[in-house]
Design a protein around this motif. Structure first.
Motif, PDB file in Angstrom:
ATOM      1  N   LEU A 115      28.280  21.183 -13.325  1.00  0.00           N
ATOM      2  CA  LEU A 115      27.880  22.383 -12.586  1.00  0.00           C
ATOM      3  C   LEU A 115      27.227  21.908 -11.305  1.00  0.00           C
ATOM      4  O   LEU A 115      26.179  21.256 -11.338  1.00  0.00           O
ATOM      5  CB  LEU A 115      26.878  23.206 -13.387  1.00  0.00           C
ATOM      6  N   LYS A 116      27.848  22.187 -10.175  1.00  0.00           N
ATOM      7  CA  LYS A 116      27.290  21.780  -8.896  1.00  0.00           C
ATOM      8  C   LYS A 116      26.851  23.041  -8.154  1.00  0.00           C
ATOM      9  O   LYS A 116      27.659  23.888  -7.788  1.00  0.00           O
ATOM     10  CB  LYS A 116      28.301  20.994  -8.064  1.00  0.00           C
ATOM     11  N   PHE A 117      25.541  23.141  -7.936  1.00  0.00           N
ATOM     12  CA  PHE A 117      24.974  24.358  -7.370  1.00  0.00           C
ATOM     13  C   PHE A 117      24.969  24.332  -5.849  1.00  0.00           C
ATOM     14  O   PHE A 117      24.947  23.267  -5.225  1.00  0.00           O
ATOM     15  CB  PHE A 117      23.557  24.569  -7.898  1.00  0.00           C
ATOM     16  N   SER A 118      24.964  25.511  -5.273  1.00  0.00           N
ATOM     17  CA  SER A 118      24.783  25.652  -3.830  1.00  0.00           C
ATOM     18  C   SER A 118      23.417  25.119  -3.418  1.00  0.00           C
ATOM     19  O   SER A 118      22.440  25.249  -4.159  1.00  0.00           O
ATOM     20  CB  SER A 118      24.885  27.132  -3.445  1.00  0.00           C
ATOM     21  N   ALA A 119      23.357  24.536  -2.238  1.00  0.00           N
ATOM     22  CA  ALA A 119      22.086  24.012  -1.729  1.00  0.00           C
ATOM     23  C   ALA A 119      21.391  25.002  -0.805  1.00  0.00           C
ATOM     24  O   ALA A 119      20.321  24.693  -0.269  1.00  0.00           O
ATOM     25  CB  ALA A 119      22.340  22.705  -0.989  1.00  0.00           C
ATOM     26  N   GLN A 120      21.960  26.188  -0.599  1.00  0.00           N
ATOM     27  CA  GLN A 120      21.427  27.119   0.385  1.00  0.00           C
ATOM     28  C   GLN A 120      20.370  28.034  -0.221  1.00  0.00           C
ATOM     29  O   GLN A 120      20.643  28.760  -1.189  1.00  0.00           O
ATOM     30  CB  GLN A 120      22.562  27.966   0.977  1.00  0.00           C
TER      31      GLN A 120
END
Length: 468
Positions: A115-120
């Motif tokens: 699971l790679k999450f948004s960094a924003q």
């Protein structure tokens, strides 16, 4: 078969461990007997309906936003009898915002899944009810969040990647104004609904937070690149954290932070954190003295491998108190600055008591044990002193303490009380033992800085007794 292996491992660990004395062993075992984790993960569990996240429209590859799929899956889980077992297969799954869990859900990250999450930051709004460094508030949503839930499991050999190297960690140097504002709200007793942060603030969210949840299992997953604390268990009950793996080196990437949490088992964890491995907390100042505050208690940490800033920390946010903590049969995977670090100050109040640290090995540290009631020099003009007492250390070894083996710092108002060290061996250290404002401190069979086996030398010419 897997559950049978886990049970066998637990039995072998119990047999190999040195027993505690008398009623302490009874207390330890009674705590362990009530910790079961998520019912969905028990051997007798009613099976949950299993569905792949792809059934809800998710696509691997790291470019398609899978958040709508997770929302659909949680919506179905909430209305399905016995809940839902959601499978995330091998691949990279991009998530543009927070996953909000529901009760009776199992999230399985299979081996090779990430699971790679948004960094924003804007993707983690609107704000949710949470806390920050022991103070309740409304803030950016944790990346994985659960509030008021039961029977939740996150399992598997896959990864949770906060993916926020270039955004949230940069806020550390800008957080002071909001940090101080949160503490002001705390001390003023301001309504939590009116403690609004989030948009335009610089208080970083947690990677995974469970708040007012019970019957939880977190097992197997790999955790990296967290925006703040990795796993925050806030006011939770009956939790098992087992087999988690870390490579979390961003700023304030604590491994596991139990706060006002009780009946917790942490076992077989591979820590590798840019901050504390386990940091036990219980609210800051006034928020820890509220009527609905409760201590962190009944916590067992065993068979773990420490690596990072500190191994086991209690405080400094611990105003509701910490008690009945057992750390046993652990070793090290690399450097830790301190092995056991208990820290409070005259702002905190509360108590730390009934702490047992047994059969643990360290390599190189700065200080092996450091217990202080004057942490960071804060609160020197306050009078909310902490009771720190009944702390017992047994069968602990360390190769080298670059500063001190044991440091005890109480206050004149409330000295540290009833602390014992038995069979503690530090091969090399600069300072063996330092104690200020303490009562009833016992050392038995301790060697701090090396062992003297030879007989005392006799007088000789080198003593120069008769020279003018």
């Amino acid at each position: 078969m897997k559950r049978h292996f886990i049970i066998l491992s637990m039995l072998l660990s119990a047999l190999c461990a040195m027993a505690y004395d008398g009623d302490i062993q009874v207390r330890h075992d009674s705590i362990l007997s009530v910790i079961s984790g998520a019912p969905s993960q028990s051997a007798s569990a009613v099976s949950q309906q299993r569905k792949s996240i792809t059934a809800f429209g998710a696509k691997a590859g790291g470019t398609t936003d899978c958040l709508p799929a997770f929302r659909k899956a949680m919506k179905l889980a909430a209305k399905t009898k016995n809940g839902l077992h959601i499978i995330v297969p091998k691949g990279e799954w991009f998530v543009k915002g927070p996953i909000h869990l529901v009760s009776n859900v199992t999230l399985e990250l299979q081996e090779g899944a990430t699971l790679k999450f948004s960094a924003q930051p804007e993707d983690y709004l609107p704000a949710v009810r949470t806390s920050w460094e022991g103070t309740f508030c409304q803030n950016y949503s944790p990346f994985i969040y659960g509030y008021g839930l039961t029977n939740v499991a996150i399992i598997g050999k896959g990864s949770i990647d906060g993916n926020c190297m270039e955004t949230f960690p940069q806020w550390k140097k800008e957080q002071k104004e909001d940090q101080m504002r949160s503490r002001q709200y705390n001390h003023e007793g301001k309504s939590i609904e009116d403690r609004n942060f989030g948009k335009d603030s610089k208080l970083r969210p947690h990677l995974l937070q469970l708040f007012d949840c019970k019957d939880i299992t977190l097992e197997g997953v790999f955790i990296t690149n967290s925006p703040f604390w990795c796993v925050h268990l806030l006011r939770c009950e009956n939790v098992v954290c087992r087999g988690l793996r870390y490579d979390a080196k961003l700023v304030n990437n604590d491994g596991i932070d139990p706060e006002m949490t009780r009946n917790l088992l942490i076992e077989d964890i591979d820590f590798n954190n840019g901050d504390d491995n386990v940091a036990i907390k219980a609210g800051r100042d006034n928020d820890g003295w509220r009527e609905d505050a409760r201590p962190s208690e009944n916590i067992i940490v065993r068979n773990c491998r420490f690596k990072g800033l500190h191994g086991i920390v209690i405080g400094s946010e611990m105003s509701a108190g910490v008690r009945n903590v057992f750390v046993e049969n652990c070793t090290y995977a690399g450097y830790t600055k301190r092995g056991l670090y208990i820290k409070t100050n005259p702002n905190r109040g509360g108590f730390v008591r009934d702490i047992y640290f047994q059969d643990v090995e360290f390599g190189e540290v700065e200080d092996l044990f450091y217990i202080t009631s004057m942490y960071a020099g804060e609160g020197a003009d306050d009078n909310h002193f902490t009771d720190v007492e009944d702390i017992h250390v047994k069968n602990v070894s360390c190769k080298k303490a670059n500063n001190a083996a044991i440091v005890l710092q109480g206050t004149t108002a409330k000295p540290l009380r009833n602390i014992s060290f038995e069979n503690v061996s530090v091969e090399e250290c600069k300072i063996g033992f330092s104690s200020v404002n303490t009562l009833d401190i016992v050392l038995r069979n301790c060697t701090l800085g090396g062992k003297v086996d030879s007989a005392p030398s006799q007088v000789s010419a080198k003593d120069k007794l008769f020279e003018k």
